[in-house]
Write a protein that holds these residues in place. Structure first.
Motif, PDB file in Angstrom:
ATOM      1  N   VAL A   1      -6.387  12.129  -7.179  1.00  0.00           N
ATOM      2  CA  VAL A   1      -7.188  11.026  -6.645  1.00  0.00           C
ATOM      3  C   VAL A   1      -7.303  11.151  -5.128  1.00  0.00           C
ATOM      4  N   ILE A   2      -6.197  11.465  -4.471  1.00  0.00           N
ATOM      5  CA  ILE A   2      -6.195  11.600  -3.005  1.00  0.00           C
ATOM      6  C   ILE A   2      -7.063  12.771  -2.580  1.00  0.00           C
TER       7      ILE A   2
ATOM      8  N   ASN B   1       2.721   6.177  -5.775  1.00  0.00           N
ATOM      9  CA  ASN B   1       2.476   6.379  -7.212  1.00  0.00           C
ATOM     10  C   ASN B   1       1.082   6.925  -7.499  1.00  0.00           C
ATOM     11  N   GLN B   2       0.315   7.152  -6.447  1.00  0.00           N
ATOM     12  CA  GLN B   2      -1.044   7.641  -6.629  1.00  0.00           C
ATOM     13  C   GLN B   2      -1.027   9.134  -6.941  1.00  0.00           C
ATOM     14  N   SER B   3      -1.884   9.581  -7.856  1.00  0.00           N
ATOM     15  CA  SER B   3      -1.907  10.996  -8.210  1.00  0.00           C
ATOM     16  C   SER B   3      -2.517  11.817  -7.083  1.00  0.00           C
TER      17      SER B   3
ATOM     18  N   SER C   1       0.832  -1.211   0.000  1.00  0.00           N
ATOM     19  CA  SER C   1       0.000   0.000   0.000  1.00  0.00           C
ATOM     20  C   SER C   1       0.863   1.256   0.000  1.00  0.00           C
TER      21      SER C   1
ATOM     22  N   ARG D   1      -1.314  13.749  -0.399  1.00  0.00           N
ATOM     23  CA  ARG D   1      -0.746  12.409  -0.438  1.00  0.00           C
ATOM     24  C   ARG D   1       0.318  12.199   0.639  1.00  0.00           C
TER      25      ARG D   1
ATOM     26  N   LYS E   1       1.954   1.701  -3.553  1.00  0.00           N
ATOM     27  CA  LYS E   1       0.847   2.166  -4.377  1.00  0.00           C
ATOM     28  C   LYS E   1       0.534   3.636  -4.092  1.00  0.00           C
ATOM     29  N   LEU E   2       0.587   4.006  -2.810  1.00  0.00           N
ATOM     30  CA  LEU E   2       0.303   5.387  -2.423  1.00  0.00           C
ATOM     31  C   LEU E   2       1.330   6.348  -3.005  1.00  0.00           C
TER      32      LEU E   2
END
Length: 843
Positions: A761-762, A756-758, A750, A812, A753-754
């Motif tokens: 989205v967050i 690389n999260q945009s 996780s 993020r 993944k976090l």
């Protein structure tokens, strides 16, 4: 289309052009909406070649559809909204239902419709889900009720589906075979169409909006006529006695009746009979059997019911004395039924029953209302009372006109028998005989809380320890929360069990009166919750104060035995649920939490109350109830707290509670609770959002991909004053150490993944969570729950708004920091399992 916002008014059914049957319940002012779909096909309608096919299909429908992948489907969507959902496959129907914030109803319905009409049924998903069903099968093979029903099925005529195995497992679901795939698709095509489906919708939307949503569902579902379905006659080997070996703590006695060719009004008649069989009213069956030392509880359940035929089971939880005198217990039950079915009982008992149903419906949430009205003959203002009375006569005549099948489940040794389904240790035994006794039954006492005679005092001063919160009158609903901070040394669990047992009749009577009464043990604190019909709450509190302070002598004996039973895990309840019941007490942090302290006695309880300090929260009470509320709270045991009671802070330790004891269980369950590292609004906001964005991924990884078991979840939770993120898994294959490793690996993945999260989205997830976090003024239950959580955690009432504001600012890097803090156990970890710790890093 006709419908009504009156909770007591039966919603009328309309049939749309493609055949969908629809009922609408507009709920003015509600912040929640709900949907319930009933597919008129269940496990008995599946091909006998493939037991469990119907249940398997129910699972598969959640794993992706034409327009929504599994990641975008109904389950993660409802979970992301903070809603609730489930599905259930019964013998002749399958239900899908959810409740969520009203603004999300349309999106939820689109997903529900797509999964029903256009499931993917992907081969790889089928292989994975078959393992989930296998895990569920293994868990149910340890469940007392499941095994009792399987044993009862062996006494039915073999050509009836009730005699068969329908749960499904790895061996009955050959997903690799083309014939199975054809049967699966054939079952879906035959039953998942408009002519075989009912839809119920409830929400604050205008009726025209609800109608449009229903029309969209009707138009999208295939148009085919309803499928005629029959069932062969149902017969039992009546009068036979069976013994089932089951190593549960409490022996069970089951009296089973095969019923057939009953009128449709037998359904509400059965519900009426069920209410009085289980009644805890003074003079009732349960109380009389308890007073004579034969039994602890009575209930009636129907493991099968369809088209006027069914199986009714009267289940009694026996004492050792009752186990030795089962014929006496059976005689008492049948004698009570003869008494109860007399004409002179009908009017007073029926009036009481109507008040109970009326009160319960008035306080029901949207989904609970739908689940009531899905039954065609459920009680309503328009019920045909004469027809129900006549159906009751037919029902009791069948039950009393035949000798019941008798099944005893206890620790007596039985040899295993050959079965094609659940494993059974079963044997026949000779019936016991007894001389019939005259029990001198009397009309059960009425419930005084159904018609509270509240004395209207002038507004009286409320103790400062009781915080008040508006609105002053929320459609007659109210909530009262009380928390006693106990002395530094934790009281014995036997002490809490003593009080909780003494309160059981009050719990039952309060529920009838539309009030949920819960007495909870948080180790260093005891809490009492009263939620529901506001006018009844002061009266209930006043009446139970003497029970709280001076329980009857028998309650101490029972409390001590219940504490002993707590020390060992039982087969009577799902393993993970037993661990969850223990977790709030274990979070208190004392090493004494694991010990088995001294027995309870009146003097010790008196000293405990003398040193306790209480605080309270009241919400929703009209000023006219102030006097009654003030009188009730001033009589409470303990001392009102003049200032907020200090809350504890978790030490950065990893604590492991092994609850296995001497119990032998087939499965392993693990709870991992990660407490908040500090009490700031930003910390809570980031951890809440983190739990929300990882919840669906956790479920998918550990349940669907790794197939660890069917009981898998994670979420943000608060237990008393302790808030944090909880991970829970029950598995038939993985050890506690392996489950923990999977959780830690998930948290590591996780983090990647976090990273690389945009940011978009967050931020979008943060805004959505913030918008839904503060309870709507129209949602009384959510408002009350948030106020209660604030009180327990030592926060002011504006805490939810503070957290929502902090959520809107999250980015993020805030979630990454929260995840790092969680993984690093900055505030410690608390693990509860039926296994020892994996290494020495746990204390």
């Amino acid at each position: 289309m006709h419908s009504s916002a009156d909770p007591l008014q039966r919603p009328q059914q309309s049939i749309y052009s493609n055949g969908l049957r629809v009922r609408l319940l507009p709920l003015l002012g509600s912040s929640q909406a709900a949907a319930l779909v009933r597919v008129h096909a269940g496990s008995h309608d599946a091909p006998s070649t493939y037991p469990g096919l119907a249940h398997f299909l129910e699972h598969l429908l959640f794993l992706g559809s034409r327009n929504y992948s599994a990641v975008e489907g109904l389950m993660p969507f409802v979970q992301g909204c903070g809603g609730q959902l489930n599905a259930s496959t019964r013998e002749r129907h399958t239900d899908f239902f959810f409740q969520l914030p009203a603004g999300q109803l349309e999106e939820g319905l689109h997903r529900l419709l797509d999964m029903l009409a256009h499931p993917l049924l992907a081969p790889d998903a089928q292989l994975r889900e078959r393992e989930v069903l296998q895990a569920e099968y293994l868990a149910r093979a340890q469940d007392a009720e499941t095994l009792c029903d399987a044993a009862l099925g062996r006494a039915a005529n073999p050509d009836h589906p009730f005699a068969g195995f329908h749960a499904g497992n790895r061996g009955t679901l050959p997903v690799e075979d083309a014939a199975f795939q054809q049967a699966l698709l054939g079952y879906h095509r035959r039953f998942y169409h408009a002519g075989q489906i009912e839809l119920l919708l409830a929400g604050p939307q205008h009726e025209s909006v609800l109608q449009r949503l229903a029309e969209e569902m009707d138009a999208e579902l295939a148009s085919r006529p309803a499928v005629p379905r029959q069932a062969p006659p149902l017969r039992f080997n009546a009068g036979a006695w069976f013994r089932l070996q089951f190593n549960n703590a409490q022996p069970r006695l089951q009296l089973a009746f095969a019923l057939d060719q009953l009128p449709e009004q037998a359904v509400p008649a059965l519900d009426y009979l069920c209410a009085w069989l289980a009644s805890e009213a003074p003079g009732g069956l349960a109380q009389r059997l308890r007073e004579t030392g034969l039994c602890q509880s009575v209930k009636l359940r129907t493991p099968y019911w369809y088209a006027g035929q069914g199986v009714a089971v009267i289940e009694l939880s026996l004492t050792q004395r009752g186990l030795d005198a089962r014929a006496v217990v059976i005689d008492a039950v049948l004698d009570w039924m003869r008494f109860f079915s007399g004409d002179e009982r009908w009017q007073p008992c029926r009036e009481e029953y109507q008040r109970i149903r009326q009160r319960n419906l008035q306080n029901a949430e949207p989904l609970a209302r739908l689940r009531h009205w899905i039954e065609p003959q459920a009680w309503g203002l328009d019920s045909d009372e004469a027809a129900i009375q006549q159906a009751l006569v037919s029902l009791t005549a069948q039950m009393l006109g035949s000798t019941p099948l008798v099944l005893t489940a206890d620790k007596s040794h039985c040899e295993p028998i050959e079965t094609s389904g659940f494993p059974l240790r079963l044997r026949t035994e000779p019936p016991q005989r007894t001389t019939p006794a005259d029990w001198h039954w009397q009309q059960p006492a009425t419930n005084p809380w159904l018609k509270p005679n509240t004395i209207r005092h002038e507004a009286a001063p409320i103790p400062p320890a009781l915080r008040r919160q508006g609105p002053e009158d929320m459609s007659g609903q109210g909530a009262l929360f009380l928390r006693w901070q106990l002395a530094r040394c934790q009281p014995s669990t036997a002490m809490w069990h003593t009080v909780a047992h003494a309160l059981q009749p009050a719990v039952w009577a309060a529920q009838q009166a539309g009030v949920m009464l819960r007495f909870e043990n948080f180790g260093s604190a005891w809490c009492l919750r009263l939620e529901g019909f506001a006018e009844a709450i002061p009266a209930i509190l006043s009446d139970i104060v003497p029970v709280l302070t001076v329980p009857p002598a028998a309650a101490f004996t029972k409390g001590n035995s219940l504490a002993e039973r707590d020390a060992a895990l039982s087969h009577d309840e799902m393993l993970i649920r037993q661990l969850l019941n223990q977790l709030p007490r274990l979070l208190a942090g004392s090493a004494a939490a694991d010990a088995q302290p001294a027995d309870a006695d009146p003097a010790s309880l008196s000293r405990l109350w003398q040193s306790a300090q209480w605080q309270g929260q009241a919400i929703g009470f009209a000023p006219s109830l102030n006097g009654a509320l003030s009188d009730a709270t001033r009589a409470l045991p303990g001392t009102p707290a003049v200032r907020p009671v200090a809350r504890s802070k978790h030490a950065a330790l990893k604590r492991w509670h092994d609850l296995s004891g001497s119990s032998v269980t087939v499965e392993t369950a693990l709870l991992l609770f990660c407490p908040l590292p500090d009490h700031t609004a930003k910390c809570e906001a980031s951890w809440r959002l983190l739990a929300r964005v990882t919840e669906a991924d956790f479920f998918r990884r550990l349940r669907s991909e790794l197939q660890l078991g069917y009981a898998v979840f994670s979420r943000f939770c608060q237990f008393g004053e302790h808030a944090g993120v909880l991970f829970a898994v029950q598995s038939p294959s993985a050890s506690a150490e392996e489950i923990l490793e999977h959780v830690e690996r998930f948290l590591c993945d996780s983090a990647a993944k976090l990273a690389n999260q945009s940011e978009d989205v967050i931020e979008r997830a943060a805004r959505q969570a913030a918008d839904q976090h503060v309870a709507s003024k129209a949602d009384f239950r959510a408002q009350a729950e948030q106020a209660w959580q604030c009180l327990q955690a030592g926060h002011e009432l504006d805490r939810p708004a503070e957290v929502a504001d902090a959520m809107r600012m999250l980015q993020r890097h805030d979630l990454a920091a929260a995840l790092e803090s969680l993984r690093g156990a900055d505030a410690g970890w608390v693990a509860v399992a039926n296994a020892p710790p994996p290494d020495l890093s746990w204390s």
